[in-house]
Design an enzyme around this catalytic site. Structure first.
Site, PDB file in Angstrom:
ATOM      1  N   LYS A   1      -9.490   0.336   5.389  1.00  0.00           N
ATOM      2  CA  LYS A   1      -9.089  -0.287   4.112  1.00  0.00           C
ATOM      3  C   LYS A   1      -9.619  -1.731   4.054  1.00  0.00           C
ATOM      4  O   LYS A   1     -10.667  -2.002   4.639  1.00  0.00           O
ATOM      5  CB  LYS A   1      -7.567  -0.204   3.934  1.00  0.00           C
ATOM      6  CG  LYS A   1      -7.074   1.238   4.123  1.00  0.00           C
ATOM      7  CD  LYS A   1      -5.666   1.468   3.666  1.00  0.00           C
ATOM      8  CE  LYS A   1      -5.283   2.923   3.920  1.00  0.00           C
ATOM      9  NZ  LYS A   1      -3.959   3.261   3.430  1.00  0.00           N
TER      10      LYS A   1
ATOM     11  N   HIS B   1      -9.538   8.287  -2.661  1.00  0.00           N
ATOM     12  CA  HIS B   1      -8.322   7.857  -1.954  1.00  0.00           C
ATOM     13  C   HIS B   1      -7.248   7.496  -2.990  1.00  0.00           C
ATOM     14  O   HIS B   1      -7.574   6.966  -4.056  1.00  0.00           O
ATOM     15  CB  HIS B   1      -8.626   6.655  -1.058  1.00  0.00           C
ATOM     16  CG  HIS B   1      -7.494   6.331  -0.151  1.00  0.00           C
ATOM     17  ND1 HIS B   1      -6.417   5.601  -0.572  1.00  0.00           N
ATOM     18  CD2 HIS B   1      -7.241   6.680   1.130  1.00  0.00           C
ATOM     19  CE1 HIS B   1      -5.550   5.512   0.430  1.00  0.00           C
ATOM     20  NE2 HIS B   1      -6.022   6.157   1.474  1.00  0.00           N
TER      21      HIS B   1
ATOM     22  N   GLU C   1      -5.322   5.128  -3.251  1.00  0.00           N
ATOM     23  CA  GLU C   1      -5.330   3.720  -3.683  1.00  0.00           C
ATOM     24  C   GLU C   1      -6.400   3.492  -4.750  1.00  0.00           C
ATOM     25  O   GLU C   1      -6.212   2.689  -5.668  1.00  0.00           O
ATOM     26  CB  GLU C   1      -5.523   2.807  -2.458  1.00  0.00           C
ATOM     27  CG  GLU C   1      -4.256   2.791  -1.600  1.00  0.00           C
ATOM     28  CD  GLU C   1      -4.470   2.611  -0.110  1.00  0.00           C
ATOM     29  OE1 GLU C   1      -5.549   2.156   0.309  1.00  0.00           O
ATOM     30  OE2 GLU C   1      -3.539   2.944   0.658  1.00  0.00           O
TER      31      GLU C   1
ATOM     32  N   GLU D   1      -3.452  13.822   1.606  1.00  0.00           N
ATOM     33  CA  GLU D   1      -2.678  12.631   1.925  1.00  0.00           C
ATOM     34  C   GLU D   1      -1.538  12.483   0.919  1.00  0.00           C
ATOM     35  O   GLU D   1      -1.742  11.909  -0.165  1.00  0.00           O
ATOM     36  CB  GLU D   1      -3.569  11.385   1.855  1.00  0.00           C
ATOM     37  CG  GLU D   1      -4.734  11.409   2.815  1.00  0.00           C
ATOM     38  CD  GLU D   1      -5.227  10.005   3.128  1.00  0.00           C
ATOM     39  OE1 GLU D   1      -5.125   9.603   4.297  1.00  0.00           O
ATOM     40  OE2 GLU D   1      -5.658   9.299   2.216  1.00  0.00           O
TER      41      GLU D   1
ATOM     42  N   GLY E   1       1.129   4.698   4.578  1.00  0.00           N
ATOM     43  CA  GLY E   1       1.568   3.343   4.900  1.00  0.00           C
ATOM     44  C   GLY E   1       3.066   3.138   4.854  1.00  0.00           C
ATOM     45  O   GLY E   1       3.538   1.998   4.864  1.00  0.00           O
TER      46      GLY E   1
ATOM     47  N   SER F   1       0.729   7.973   7.600  1.00  0.00           N
ATOM     48  CA  SER F   1       1.609   7.579   8.715  1.00  0.00           C
ATOM     49  C   SER F   1       1.398   8.425   9.974  1.00  0.00           C
ATOM     50  O   SER F   1       2.341   8.670  10.727  1.00  0.00           O
ATOM     51  CB  SER F   1       3.073   7.595   8.275  1.00  0.00           C
ATOM     52  OG  SER F   1       3.269   6.651   7.231  1.00  0.00           O
TER      53      SER F   1
HETATM   54  P1  PGA Z   1      -1.729   5.308   6.858  1.00  0.00           P
HETATM   55  O1  PGA Z   1      -2.878   5.515   5.754  1.00  0.00           O
HETATM   56  O2  PGA Z   1      -2.199   6.052   8.093  1.00  0.00           O
HETATM   57  O3  PGA Z   1      -1.663   3.830   7.068  1.00  0.00           O
HETATM   58  O4  PGA Z   1      -0.483   5.888   6.310  1.00  0.00           O
HETATM   59  C1  PGA Z   1      -3.585   6.704   5.628  1.00  0.00           C
HETATM   60  C2  PGA Z   1      -4.628   6.573   4.552  1.00  0.00           C
HETATM   61  O5  PGA Z   1      -4.364   5.931   3.534  1.00  0.00           O
HETATM   62  O6  PGA Z   1      -5.758   7.098   4.693  1.00  0.00           O
END
Ligand code: PGA
Length: 249
Positions: free
Chosen positions: A11, A94, A96, A166, A172, A212
């Site tokens: 990220k 993703h 995000e 995901e 996160g 996570s």
């Molecule tokens: P995370 O993120 O392992 O920090 O939960 C996974 C991702 O967004 O690919």
């Protein structure tokens, strides 16, 4: 044959020097890994060409790419540019990007096709938010994201794609999906690929879990028949944790 993959999504983290140190550490531990999973890292754009020179066994991914080939698109980075610095994979869609930058399924389909046409392998992400899961809409959401995002690809192109499931509520947050929840959705995705493509495409597809994932929970997630590895955010920023996940295989 389906590949096992553990990919690290850095990220918007690390300055160049830190990123180079991290890449070196990952490369060193990758050489000593005890599993046969392919290890991929996805540093920020600014680090890619420098990191490329530091890795051999570890493969390089970008976190995003443009949906246009080139030209007047200020601030964008094209698949050709990524290829020119030795990038092999690209994360597309993703959550995000979907949530903060308004990337929709149609645009993601355009990016996926362009990336493939330029010889990049897409790591295509999908996942539902908590309200969608609680409202029982989770399968509809994943069906929509995959059927539009991966629309009109040939079987040969599908062989180059990796899917990452995901769940947004797990990213996160420290709340990991249970092994049963992950297996259930991965199985659904494989079934969807049978419907949209064919048995072979479905059987050969690498489907990663993300959200996570840590060294302490990776083994039980990876033990599922339809979970072929992980897309790792937070835990990919420490080489020992990241390789701990790789070695959980
Ligand atoms: P995370 O993120 O392992 O920090 O939960 C996974 C991702 O967004 O690919």
């Amino acid at each position: 044959m389906r590949k096992k993959i553990v990919a690290g999504n850095w990220k918007m983290n690390t300055l160049l020097k830190e990123g180079m140190e991290l890449a070196k550490a990952v490369e060193k531990l990758e050489k000593e890994k005890t599993s046969d999973a392919l290890v991929i890292i996805a540093p920020p754009y600014t680090h890619l060409s420098r990191v490329k020179d530091l890795i051999q066994g570890v493969k390089l991914s970008a976190q995003n790419c443009a949906s246009e080939e080139g030209g007047a698109y200020t601030g964008e980075v094209s698949p050709d540019m990524l290829k020119s610095v030795g990038v092999e994979y690209v994360i597309i869609g993703h959550s995000e990007r979907r949530a903060y930058y308004g990337e929709d399924d149609e645009e993601l389909n355009k990016k996926t096709k362009l990336a493939l046409s330029k010889g990049l392998k897409p790591i295509f992400c999908c996942g539902e938010v908590l309200e969608e899961r609680e409202g029982g809409k989770l399968y509809d959401v994943i069906r929509q994201q995959i059927s539009v995002g991966l629309k009109d690809l040939s079987k040969e192109e599908m062989a180059e794609v990796v899917i990452a499931y995901e769940p947004v509520w797990a990213i996160g947050t420290g709340v990991v999906a249970s092994p049963e929840q992950a297996q259930e959705m991965h199985k659904f995705i494989r079934g969807l690929l049978v419907e949209l493509y064919d048995d072979q495409v479905a059987e050969d597809m690498t489907i990663l879990y993300g959200g996570s994932c840590k060294p302490s929970n990776a083994a039980e997630l990876f033990a599922n028949p339809d979970v072929d590895g992980g897309l790792i955010g937070g835990a990919s920023l420490k080489a020992e944790d990241f390789l701990g996940i790789v070695n959980a295989y």
